[in-house]
Design a protein around this motif. Structure first.
Motif, PDB file in Angstrom:
ATOM      1  N   ILE A  13      19.705 118.334  84.618  1.00 49.51           N
ATOM      2  CA  ILE A  13      19.301 117.752  85.892  1.00 49.51           C
ATOM      3  C   ILE A  13      19.030 118.903  86.840  1.00 49.51           C
ATOM      4  O   ILE A  13      19.802 119.867  86.887  1.00 49.51           O
ATOM      5  CB  ILE A  13      20.408 116.846  86.472  1.00 49.51           C
ATOM      6  CG1 ILE A  13      20.477 115.539  85.687  1.00 49.51           C
ATOM      7  CG2 ILE A  13      20.171 116.550  87.949  1.00 49.51           C
ATOM      8  CD1 ILE A  13      21.548 114.573  86.173  1.00 49.51           C
ATOM      9  N   ASN A  14      17.929 118.822  87.578  1.00 48.00           N
ATOM     10  CA  ASN A  14      17.614 119.826  88.595  1.00 48.00           C
ATOM     11  C   ASN A  14      18.457 119.553  89.838  1.00 48.00           C
ATOM     12  O   ASN A  14      18.464 118.437  90.343  1.00 48.00           O
ATOM     13  CB  ASN A  14      16.130 119.785  88.956  1.00 48.00           C
ATOM     14  CG  ASN A  14      15.264 120.286  87.822  1.00 48.00           C
ATOM     15  OD1 ASN A  14      15.385 121.419  87.396  1.00 48.00           O
ATOM     16  ND2 ASN A  14      14.408 119.425  87.305  1.00 48.00           N
ATOM     17  N   LEU A  15      19.143 120.578  90.325  1.00 47.41           N
ATOM     18  CA  LEU A  15      19.972 120.449  91.524  1.00 47.41           C
ATOM     19  C   LEU A  15      19.538 121.451  92.577  1.00 47.41           C
ATOM     20  O   LEU A  15      19.377 122.630  92.285  1.00 47.41           O
ATOM     21  CB  LEU A  15      21.450 120.699  91.194  1.00 47.41           C
ATOM     22  CG  LEU A  15      22.119 119.719  90.248  1.00 47.41           C
ATOM     23  CD1 LEU A  15      23.531 120.173  89.944  1.00 47.41           C
ATOM     24  CD2 LEU A  15      22.130 118.331  90.853  1.00 47.41           C
ATOM     25  N   GLY A  23      13.023 126.477  92.557  1.00 45.27           N
ATOM     26  CA  GLY A  23      14.294 127.115  92.878  1.00 45.27           C
ATOM     27  C   GLY A  23      15.524 126.306  92.522  1.00 45.27           C
ATOM     28  O   GLY A  23      16.643 126.669  92.880  1.00 45.27           O
ATOM     29  N   ALA A  24      15.351 125.208  91.810  1.00 51.71           N
ATOM     30  CA  ALA A  24      16.486 124.356  91.462  1.00 51.71           C
ATOM     31  C   ALA A  24      17.340 124.995  90.372  1.00 51.71           C
ATOM     32  O   ALA A  24      16.851 125.717  89.512  1.00 51.71           O
ATOM     33  CB  ALA A  24      15.996 122.995  90.972  1.00 51.71           C
ATOM     34  N   MET A  25      18.651 124.715  90.435  1.00 47.04           N
ATOM     35  CA  MET A  25      19.547 125.082  89.348  1.00 47.04           C
ATOM     36  C   MET A  25      19.428 123.981  88.294  1.00 47.04           C
ATOM     37  O   MET A  25      19.373 122.801  88.635  1.00 47.04           O
ATOM     38  CB  MET A  25      20.988 125.152  89.853  1.00 47.04           C
ATOM     39  CG  MET A  25      21.962 125.562  88.768  1.00 47.04           C
ATOM     40  SD  MET A  25      23.661 125.304  89.265  1.00 47.04           S
ATOM     41  CE  MET A  25      24.067 123.974  88.158  1.00 47.04           C
ATOM     42  N   ARG A  26      19.388 124.345  87.042  1.00 49.14           N
ATOM     43  CA  ARG A  26      19.293 123.366  85.962  1.00 49.14           C
ATOM     44  C   ARG A  26      20.673 123.165  85.350  1.00 49.14           C
ATOM     45  O   ARG A  26      21.090 123.929  84.491  1.00 49.14           O
ATOM     46  CB  ARG A  26      18.295 123.831  84.905  1.00 49.14           C
ATOM     47  CG  ARG A  26      16.874 123.785  85.380  1.00 49.14           C
ATOM     48  CD  ARG A  26      15.945 124.283  84.301  1.00 49.14           C
ATOM     49  NE  ARG A  26      14.588 123.891  84.602  1.00 49.14           N
ATOM     50  CZ  ARG A  26      13.561 124.125  83.799  1.00 49.14           C
ATOM     51  NH1 ARG A  26      13.753 124.735  82.644  1.00 49.14           N
ATOM     52  NH2 ARG A  26      12.356 123.743  84.145  1.00 49.14           N
ATOM     53  N   PHE A  27      21.385 122.138  85.817  1.00 49.71           N
ATOM     54  CA  PHE A  27      22.711 121.799  85.301  1.00 49.71           C
ATOM     55  C   PHE A  27      22.516 121.154  83.931  1.00 49.71           C
ATOM     56  O   PHE A  27      21.864 120.113  83.813  1.00 49.71           O
ATOM     57  CB  PHE A  27      23.411 120.826  86.260  1.00 49.71           C
ATOM     58  CG  PHE A  27      24.767 120.392  85.776  1.00 49.71           C
ATOM     59  CD1 PHE A  27      25.898 121.103  86.147  1.00 49.71           C
ATOM     60  CD2 PHE A  27      24.914 119.287  84.961  1.00 49.71           C
ATOM     61  CE1 PHE A  27      27.155 120.714  85.707  1.00 49.71           C
ATOM     62  CE2 PHE A  27      26.163 118.883  84.517  1.00 49.71           C
ATOM     63  CZ  PHE A  27      27.287 119.601  84.884  1.00 49.71           C
ATOM     64  N   ALA A  28      23.051 121.769  82.877  1.00 51.75           N
ATOM     65  CA  ALA A  28      22.800 121.294  81.511  1.00 51.75           C
ATOM     66  C   ALA A  28      24.098 120.892  80.815  1.00 51.75           C
ATOM     67  O   ALA A  28      25.170 121.393  81.132  1.00 51.75           O
ATOM     68  CB  ALA A  28      22.111 122.399  80.711  1.00 51.75           C
ATOM     69  N   TRP A  29      23.957 119.975  79.883  1.00 46.03           N
ATOM     70  CA  TRP A  29      25.081 119.542  79.059  1.00 46.03           C
ATOM     71  C   TRP A  29      24.556 118.999  77.743  1.00 46.03           C
ATOM     72  O   TRP A  29      23.391 118.696  77.604  1.00 46.03           O
ATOM     73  CB  TRP A  29      25.923 118.476  79.779  1.00 46.03           C
ATOM     74  CG  TRP A  29      25.260 117.145  79.917  1.00 46.03           C
ATOM     75  CD1 TRP A  29      25.431 116.048  79.116  1.00 46.03           C
ATOM     76  CD2 TRP A  29      24.294 116.754  80.903  1.00 46.03           C
ATOM     77  NE1 TRP A  29      24.638 115.013  79.549  1.00 46.03           N
ATOM     78  CE2 TRP A  29      23.941 115.425  80.649  1.00 46.03           C
ATOM     79  CE3 TRP A  29      23.690 117.398  81.989  1.00 46.03           C
ATOM     80  CZ2 TRP A  29      23.008 114.728  81.419  1.00 46.03           C
ATOM     81  CZ3 TRP A  29      22.780 116.704  82.751  1.00 46.03           C
ATOM     82  CH2 TRP A  29      22.451 115.395  82.467  1.00 46.03           C
ATOM     83  N   GLY A  55      16.825 129.081  81.751  1.00 47.31           N
ATOM     84  CA  GLY A  55      17.613 128.930  82.970  1.00 47.31           C
ATOM     85  C   GLY A  55      18.560 127.748  82.982  1.00 47.31           C
ATOM     86  O   GLY A  55      18.971 127.304  84.047  1.00 47.31           O
ATOM     87  N   LEU A  56      18.913 127.240  81.807  1.00 50.86           N
ATOM     88  CA  LEU A  56      19.855 126.125  81.753  1.00 50.86           C
ATOM     89  C   LEU A  56      21.270 126.659  81.968  1.00 50.86           C
ATOM     90  O   LEU A  56      21.672 127.627  81.346  1.00 50.86           O
ATOM     91  CB  LEU A  56      19.768 125.396  80.412  1.00 50.86           C
ATOM     92  CG  LEU A  56      18.415 124.790  80.058  1.00 50.86           C
ATOM     93  CD1 LEU A  56      18.465 124.146  78.686  1.00 50.86           C
ATOM     94  CD2 LEU A  56      17.965 123.798  81.098  1.00 50.86           C
ATOM     95  N   MET A  57      22.027 126.010  82.845  1.00 47.09           N
ATOM     96  CA  MET A  57      23.399 126.431  83.162  1.00 47.09           C
ATOM     97  C   MET A  57      24.373 125.420  82.570  1.00 47.09           C
ATOM     98  O   MET A  57      24.438 124.285  83.034  1.00 47.09           O
ATOM     99  CB  MET A  57      23.592 126.509  84.673  1.00 47.09           C
ATOM    100  CG  MET A  57      22.592 127.371  85.386  1.00 47.09           C
ATOM    101  SD  MET A  57      23.140 129.009  85.762  1.00 47.09           S
ATOM    102  CE  MET A  57      24.607 128.738  86.671  1.00 47.09           C
TER     103      MET A  57
END
Length: 122
Positions: A13-15, A23-29, A55-57
């Motif tokens: 999900i882009n946050l 510039g979104a953080m990519r919250f990954a699971w 860039g997946l976090m």
């Protein structure tokens, strides 16, 4: 012997991004492969990751996406619910807007009609 098909999928999900998620953080699971059918994923802002996505976090504790409780009725007529991640910008659409109502969600290999969606509370 043939290789088994993967039972899990990487989602994100882009946050916090600007226009077009710049510039979104990519919250990954990693989740079950059928946890977010396309129609549900689109409404929740969930993206199925590709091998080429950068860039997946994974494992970030903050910021985290919102959690929503998706209500459905099981085969016995009992009200049930499941929890899913939701992009913060989409919360109004899926809760008060009812965008998930009548869409289908798969739980333990069975498909159910969604009848409600609320913000998860503790």
């Amino acid at each position: 012997m043939a290789a088994k098909e993967a039972k899990s999928q990487v989602y994100y999900i882009n946050l916090g991004g600007g226009l077009a998620n710049a510039g979104a953080m990519r919250f990954a699971w990693r989740g079950k492969k059928d946890a977010y059918p396309k129609a549900v994923a689109d409404e929740l802002g969930v993206v199925i990751a590709k091998d080429t996505d950068a860039g997946l976090m994974f494992g970030a504790q903050s910021p985290r996406p919102a959690l929503v409780r998706i209500g459905y009725t099981d085969a016995n007529g009992s009200s049930r619910s499941t929890i899913r991640f939701c992009e913060p910008d989409k919360i109004g659409n899926v809760t008060t807007g009812g965008k998930l109502n009548a869409k289908k969600i798969k739980i333990a290999g069975k498909e159910y009609n969604i009848n409600s969606c609320t913000l998860k509370s503790n």
